[in-house]
Write a protein that holds these residues in place. Structure first.
Motif: not given
Length: 71
Positions: A3-20
């Motif tokens: 779900a959500g909109t994929p975002i480039n790591r260089s464009k991360l903003s506070a509140g985005d989720l990061v997955f591992f």
């Protein structure tokens, strides 16, 4: 992760989720991006919630993507 909109790591903003995916192709860990290359997460059952750096080698090697849910 789907779900959500994929975002480039260089464009991360506070509140985005990061997955591992430390144990193979399946996402099994998620953090909340806090800004300045850091994210907050619970590193494991019974461990203290903490801030970690995306530049940490472990997280660099296991990073599989990020999503934004804030539009």
């Amino acid at each position: 992760f789907r779900a959500g909109t994929p975002i480039n790591r260089s464009k991360l903003s506070a509140g985005d989720l990061v997955f591992f995916a430390p144990s193979g192709p399946r996402v099994s860990h998620v953090g909340l991006y806090a800004g300045n290359g850091r994210f907050i997460h619970a590193p494991g059952s019974g461990k203290t919630v903490r801030f970690s750096s995306l530049s940490n080698r472990y997280y660099q090697n296991n990073f599989v993507g990020a999503r934004t849910y804030l539009q």
